[in-house]
Scaffold this motif. Structure first.
Motif, short mmCIF file in Angstrom:
data_model
loop_
_atom_site.label_atom_id
_atom_site.label_comp_id
_atom_site.label_asym_id
_atom_site.label_seq_id
_atom_site.Cartn_x
_atom_site.Cartn_y
_atom_site.Cartn_z
N ASN A 1 -31.76 1.66 6.43
CA ASN A 1 -31.30 1.63 7.83
C ASN A 1 -30.91 0.24 8.27
OD1 ASN A 1 -31.65 4.35 8.34
ND2 ASN A 1 -33.85 4.07 8.70
N HIS A 2 -31.42 -0.76 7.57
CA HIS A 2 -31.05 -2.14 7.92
C HIS A 2 -31.04 -2.99 6.65
CE1 HIS A 2 -35.16 -3.65 7.47
NE2 HIS A 2 -35.55 -2.52 8.02
N SER B 1 -21.22 -5.12 5.01
CA SER B 1 -19.93 -4.70 5.56
C SER B 1 -19.91 -3.20 5.88
CB SER B 1 -18.79 -5.06 4.59
OG SER B 1 -19.03 -4.45 3.35
N ARG C 1 -25.49 -10.05 5.86
CA ARG C 1 -24.45 -9.15 6.38
C ARG C 1 -24.24 -7.99 5.43
NH1 ARG C 1 -22.30 -10.99 10.73
NH2 ARG C 1 -22.14 -13.23 11.14
N LEU D 1 -22.89 -1.33 7.03
CA LEU D 1 -23.69 -1.13 8.25
C LEU D 1 -23.02 -1.78 9.46
CD1 LEU D 1 -27.35 -1.68 6.94
CD2 LEU D 1 -26.17 0.48 7.32
N ASP D 2 -22.36 -2.96 9.25
CA ASP D 2 -21.69 -3.64 10.36
C ASP D 2 -20.64 -2.76 11.01
OD1 ASP D 2 -23.23 -5.82 9.99
OD2 ASP D 2 -21.68 -7.10 9.11
N LYS D 3 -20.05 -1.87 10.21
CA LYS D 3 -19.00 -0.99 10.76
C LYS D 3 -19.55 0.39 11.11
CE LYS D 3 -15.35 -3.29 8.20
NZ LYS D 3 -14.88 -3.35 6.84
N GLY D 4 -20.87 0.53 11.07
CA GLY D 4 -21.48 1.80 11.44
C GLY D 4 -21.47 2.84 10.33
N ASN D 5 -21.14 2.40 9.09
CA ASN D 5 -21.16 3.33 7.95
C ASN D 5 -22.54 3.37 7.31
OD1 ASN D 5 -18.35 3.92 8.12
ND2 ASN D 5 -17.94 1.91 7.21
N PRO D 6 -22.90 4.46 6.64
CA PRO D 6 -24.24 4.52 6.03
C PRO D 6 -24.35 3.64 4.79
CG PRO D 6 -23.00 6.53 5.57
CD PRO D 6 -22.14 5.72 6.49
N CYS D 7 -25.56 3.16 4.53
CA CYS D 7 -25.86 2.36 3.35
C CYS D 7 -25.80 3.26 2.11
CB CYS D 7 -27.26 1.77 3.52
SG CYS D 7 -27.99 1.16 2.01
#
Ligand code: SF4
Ligand code: SF4
Length: 298
Positions: free
Chosen positions: A62-63, A49, A47, A51-57
């Protein structure tokens, strides 16, 4: 004889990675690749937190991947998955008998030169892909002949099988859909698929009327095509769709993706199929076999 590794009617698994395929898993995936029946497998769900909320790494990925542990936004949950048998006890017993006979036959042939005779169902460029977490790249590795059935020696193999040909061989022989061919090749299994390689003594017994793939066309397709995360049935059956073996360089994971050589942005927006659906001669039986074929790499 059929390839029981490709059967997709025996097991179902509700793991996320199979959702895109309607929970369908091949016997090969369960029994040989993951060896997760009957005990199941332990899975660590990664997980992030951000990327799960659509914020950039913060590192530009990208994943989530192998490089993420240690990052303050990373966590993991332990999960247990178990494939379910979809058939009754008698059918499962028959399946096991069929599997044992197939594995004996494969053992007898592996590493040997065999003769093959059959009609080419399709010819597709072979691509392999790699992802570094930020972008994907494909490389061209010759062509793949697809057969729906054929004779291996004297044995009638009534299932999909494949032969790899180099760009040089394809340039010389101009192989196409519909050709009836005879050749010798090395017998082998690749992730549950029967694949013949290093072909020689090739003879085209009858010429088909399919289009001839050239190396330059394959390079254009590689540069302009698109990779889909899902494997839509219409793409699997489509002459412009090819399954690509991918490796994720961030965690070493191997997986398969559908590659659209027409460069469609999404299967739902496909205009190629809409324009030529009636010309694609894929009967219902073909589609069922293609669906089974599709599962081995997962
Ligand atoms: S490194 Fe991994 S866990 Fe950290 S923010 Fe990027 S994707 Fe998320
Ligand atoms: S042309 Fe259409 S059906 Fe064929 S692979 Fe591309 S998106 Fe799928």
């Amino acid at each position: 004889m059929i390839n029981p590794y490709k059967r997709q009617d025996i097991f179902r698994c509700h793991h996320d990675s199979h959702n895109g395929f309607g929970d369908v898993v091949s016997a090969y995936h369960v029994m040989k690749n993951k060896r997760c029946f009957p005990n199941g497998c332990v899975y660590f769900r990664w997980r992030c937190s951000l990327l799960d909320k659509g914020n950039p790494c913060i590192r530009g990925y990208n994943h989530i991947g192998r490089n993420c542990p240690g990052c303050r936004y990373y966590s993991e949950d332990k999960e247990m998955n178990r494939p379910e048998v979809e058939v009754d006890a008698r059918v499962y017993e028959d399946f096991e008998t069929e599997l044992r006979a197939f594995e004996d036959w494969v053992r007898d042939h592996t590493g040997r030169r065999v003769t093959f005779y059959g009609r080419i169902h399709s010819v597709k460029p072979r691509f392999r892909g790699a992802s570094d977490g930020k972008s994907q790249r494909l490389s061209f590795h010759g062509f793949l002949l697809v057969f729906q059935e054929g004779y291996i020696g004297k044995d009638h193999f009534e299932d999909f099988c494949y032969a790899t040909v180099s760009r040089g061989l394809q340039g010389r022989w101009q192989l196409r859909r519909g050709d009836v061919v005879e050749f010798e090749g090395d017998f082998g299994l690749d992730r549950g698929r029967l694949v013949l390689s290093k072909l020689n003594r090739i003879e085209v017994v009858e010429r088909g009327d399919g289009e001839v793939w050239t190396e330059s066309q394959a390079h254009v397709a590689r540069a302009t095509g698109t990779v889909f995360a899902s494997q839509e049935e219409m793409c699997v059956a489509c002459p412009r769709g090819a399954l690509v073996d991918m490796v994720d360089e961030t965690d070493g994971r191997h997986y398969r993706r559908m590659f659209c050589m027409e460069g469609m942005p999404d299967p739902a927006l496909c205009t190629y199929q809409r324009g030529s659906l009636l010309q694609i001669e894929v009967c219902l039986e073909d589609r069922e076999r293609l669906r089974r074929m599709n599962g081995a790499g997962r």
